[in-house]
Design an enzyme around this catalytic site. Structure first.
Site: not given
Length: 165
Positions: A46, A51, A91-92, A133-134, A137
């Protein structure tokens, strides 16, 4: 399209709340395609717009399963949460950092797709986890702040076999 730079921990934008998308137009669709390409380039499950440095309420998710088409949510709102699951997360924006987080087992989310059409999804398991999670963000919340104490770990890239959320 373009691979965008992923903002990493310490970048102020990751802690800011995103603004709603007013119109899903070609510029937004281009951003969505860039986000998909960037997520796939870095093997993420994701990616949220902050991000890649854009404070817009957009997220993309890909479970890399044969029967799963990449999910795009514009202006997502989680309407309902049920149950609990304790899951491993990465997480990226936090390369090679992982920990256990408590997430809902099931969520109902509404929003728009990449064509501006209303959609509603009921998700369970890893998809519910990824959506939460997203969406976090988009609210300026980070998984690292939700890690269950004692479960944080840094793993060398060569030891990572799973995809990051």
């Amino acid at each position: 399209m373009a691979i965008r730079i992923i903002r990493e921990y310490g970048d102020e934008i990751l802690k800011k709340k995103s603004k709603p998308v007013e119109v899903v137009n070609n510029k937004i669709r281009e951003l969505i395609q860039d986000m998909k390409d960037t997520m796939h380039k870095f093997n993420g499950l994701g990616l949220a717009a902050p991000q890649v440095g854009v404070l817009k309420r957009i997220l993309v998710i890909d479970l890399y399963e044969e029967d799963f088409e990449c999910l795009v949510l514009v202006n997502p709102v989680i309407e309902k949460q049920q149950g609990k699951q304790t899951v491993d997360e990465g997480c990226l924006s936090f390369p090679n950092q992982f920990g256990k987080v408590e997430r809902p087992e099931k969520v109902t989310v509404k929003g728009l797709n990449e064509f501006g059409e209303k959609i509603k999804i009921v998700a369970t398991g890893i998809l519910a986890q990824a959506i939460c999670h997203e969406v976090d963000h988009l609210e300026g919340q980070l998984f690292i702040d939700k890690i269950i104490p004692g479960t944080f770990e840094i793993i060398k890239p060569e030891d990572v076999e799973k995809k990051e959320i």
